[in-house]
Design a protein around this motif. Structure first.
Motif, PDB file in Angstrom:
ATOM      1  N   ARG A 159      -4.598  -9.605  -0.774  1.00  0.00           N
ATOM      2  CA  ARG A 159      -5.744  -9.418   0.127  1.00  0.00           C
ATOM      3  C   ARG A 159      -6.652 -10.657   0.112  1.00  0.00           C
ATOM      4  NH1 ARG A 159      -7.202  -5.325   2.801  1.00  0.00           N
ATOM      5  NH2 ARG A 159      -6.116  -3.763   1.569  1.00  0.00           N
ATOM      6  N   ASP A 203       0.835  -1.208   0.000  1.00  0.00           N
ATOM      7  CA  ASP A 203       0.000   0.000   0.000  1.00  0.00           C
ATOM      8  C   ASP A 203       0.873   1.262   0.000  1.00  0.00           C
ATOM      9  OD1 ASP A 203      -2.408  -1.343  -0.074  1.00  0.00           O
ATOM     10  OD2 ASP A 203      -2.717  -1.280   2.098  1.00  0.00           O
ATOM     11  N   ARG A 208      -1.792  -6.581  -5.126  1.00  0.00           N
ATOM     12  CA  ARG A 208      -2.427  -6.185  -3.868  1.00  0.00           C
ATOM     13  C   ARG A 208      -3.754  -6.915  -3.683  1.00  0.00           C
ATOM     14  NH1 ARG A 208      -6.146  -2.253  -2.489  1.00  0.00           N
ATOM     15  NH2 ARG A 208      -5.880  -1.382  -0.406  1.00  0.00           N
ATOM     16  N   ARG A 209      -4.558  -6.952  -4.746  1.00  0.00           N
ATOM     17  CA  ARG A 209      -5.858  -7.638  -4.683  1.00  0.00           C
ATOM     18  C   ARG A 209      -5.666  -9.133  -4.397  1.00  0.00           C
ATOM     19  NH1 ARG A 209      -7.832  -4.795  -8.601  1.00  0.00           N
ATOM     20  NH2 ARG A 209      -7.168  -6.176 -10.268  1.00  0.00           N
ATOM     21  N   LYS A 242       1.790   6.519  -6.962  1.00  0.00           N
ATOM     22  CA  LYS A 242       0.699   7.398  -7.394  1.00  0.00           C
ATOM     23  C   LYS A 242       1.052   8.863  -7.152  1.00  0.00           C
ATOM     24  CE  LYS A 242      -2.927   3.967  -6.979  1.00  0.00           C
ATOM     25  NZ  LYS A 242      -4.109   3.485  -6.244  1.00  0.00           N
ATOM     26  N   LEU A 280       2.459   1.696  -3.437  1.00  0.00           N
ATOM     27  CA  LEU A 280       1.478   2.225  -4.387  1.00  0.00           C
ATOM     28  C   LEU A 280       1.216   3.712  -4.136  1.00  0.00           C
ATOM     29  CD1 LEU A 280      -0.993  -0.758  -4.620  1.00  0.00           C
ATOM     30  CD2 LEU A 280       0.087   0.388  -6.555  1.00  0.00           C
ATOM     31  N   GLU A 332      -1.442  -3.205  -8.253  1.00  0.00           N
ATOM     32  CA  GLU A 332      -2.798  -3.258  -7.705  1.00  0.00           C
ATOM     33  C   GLU A 332      -3.385  -4.664  -7.829  1.00  0.00           C
ATOM     34  OE1 GLU A 332      -4.703   0.059  -9.662  1.00  0.00           O
ATOM     35  OE2 GLU A 332      -4.297   1.369  -7.944  1.00  0.00           O
ATOM     36  N   ILE A 355       1.784   0.300 -11.963  1.00  0.00           N
ATOM     37  CA  ILE A 355       0.785   0.549 -10.912  1.00  0.00           C
ATOM     38  C   ILE A 355      -0.357  -0.459 -11.016  1.00  0.00           C
ATOM     39  CG2 ILE A 355      -0.959   2.187 -10.067  1.00  0.00           C
ATOM     40  CD1 ILE A 355       0.999   4.440 -10.669  1.00  0.00           C
ATOM     41  N   GLU A 356      -0.839  -0.702 -12.239  1.00  0.00           N
ATOM     42  CA  GLU A 356      -1.928  -1.662 -12.427  1.00  0.00           C
ATOM     43  C   GLU A 356      -1.510  -3.060 -11.980  1.00  0.00           C
ATOM     44  OE1 GLU A 356      -0.939   0.540 -14.663  1.00  0.00           O
ATOM     45  OE2 GLU A 356      -2.689   1.692 -15.312  1.00  0.00           O
TER      46      GLU A 356
END
Length: 194
Positions: free
Chosen positions: A122, A42, A118-119, A49, A45, A115, A111-112
Motif C-alpha cells: 500500500r 486482501d 500488505r502495508r 482469517k 488475508l 499484513e 497472517i502478520e
C-alpha cells in the motif's frame, strides 16, 4: 488522388503507431499489477482469517478472477507447488510473489507477515501515485504535442503539395522527436523525496 509518397507515409504512420499502441497496453497492464496484487492479498488475508491455509486462501481468491491478471495468480500457485521462483513479464510481481513464497516457507506468524507485506504494498502504491501526479504535467504536454503533430500532418496532406511535403516532413519529424525527448528528459530530472 493518392500518390506513392502519400501511401508510403500512411504506411509509415501505421507501422509507427501499432508498436506504440502495443507498448501502451503493456505499460497500462504492468502499472495495474500492484493494485490488483493488493486486492488479491486482501482476499488471501480474508480467507486465512476465516481459518483457511495460505494455499487454500490463494486458490479461493483466484476462483472469482476473470481478468488477464489470473495468469499471474496461477503462476503464484505453480510456484508454491513446485517451490520455484516466479518468472513473469513483471519484475515487480516476481519480487512480490517471492515474498509470499518466503512467508509460506517460514510457516511462522503467516497472517502478520502478510499484513506487513500488505502495508508495504500500500505504501509503495501511494508513492507511485504521488510520482504519477508529479509527472502528469509533462505527460499531458507530450500527449497534446503528439495529437497536435498528427493533426498537423493530416492538414498538411490536404493543403500542401507532395513536393513541399517531402522537404517539410523530415524537418517536422526531427523537431517533434526533439520535443518528445526534451519532455522525457524533464520527466527523468524530477527529484523524489521519500
Amino acid at each position: 488522388g493518392w500518390n506513392c509518397f502519400e501511401t508510403w507515409y500512411l504506411v509509415f504512420l501505421v507501422l509507427l503507431l501499432l508498436p506504440l499502441l502495443q507498448n501502451f497496453v503493456r505499460y497500462t497492464r504492468k502499472s495495474q499489477i500492484p493494485t490488483l496484487s493488493l486486492v488479491f492479498l486482501d482476499l488471501i488475508l480474508l480467507g486465512m482469517k476465516g481459518g483457511q491455509s495460505l494455499r487454500r486462501s490463494i486458490s479461493s481468491a483466484i476462483e472469482g478472477e476473470k481478468s488477464w491478471y489470473k495468469a499471474f495468480q496461477l503462476t503464484l500457485i505453480r510456484n508454491l507447488e513446485s517451490n520455484s521462483d516466479a518468472e513473469t513479464e513483471s519484475q515487480w510481481f516476481n519480487v512480490w510473489a517471492q515474498e509470499i513464497l518466503q512467508i509460506e516457507k517460514s510457516r511462522n506468524k503467516v497472517i502478520e507477515q502478510l499484513e506487513i507485506l500488505r502495508r508495504y504494498t500500500r505504501q509503495e502504491l501511494n508513492l507511485k501515485k504521488k510520482m504519477r501526479n508529479a509527472t502528469a504535467g509533462p505527460k499531458a504536454q507530450a500527449l497534446v504535442m503528439s495529437l497536435l503533430f498528427l493533426s498537423l500532418n493530416v492538414l498538411a496532406f490536404r493543403n500542401i503539395s507532395t513536393d513541399q511535403l517531402k522537404t517539410l516532413l523530415p524537418a517536422a519529424w526531427f523537431l517533434f522527436g526533439l520535443g518528445i525527448v526534451t519532455v522525457l528528459i524533464i520527466m527523468r530530472s524530477f527529484k523524489w523525496k521519500v
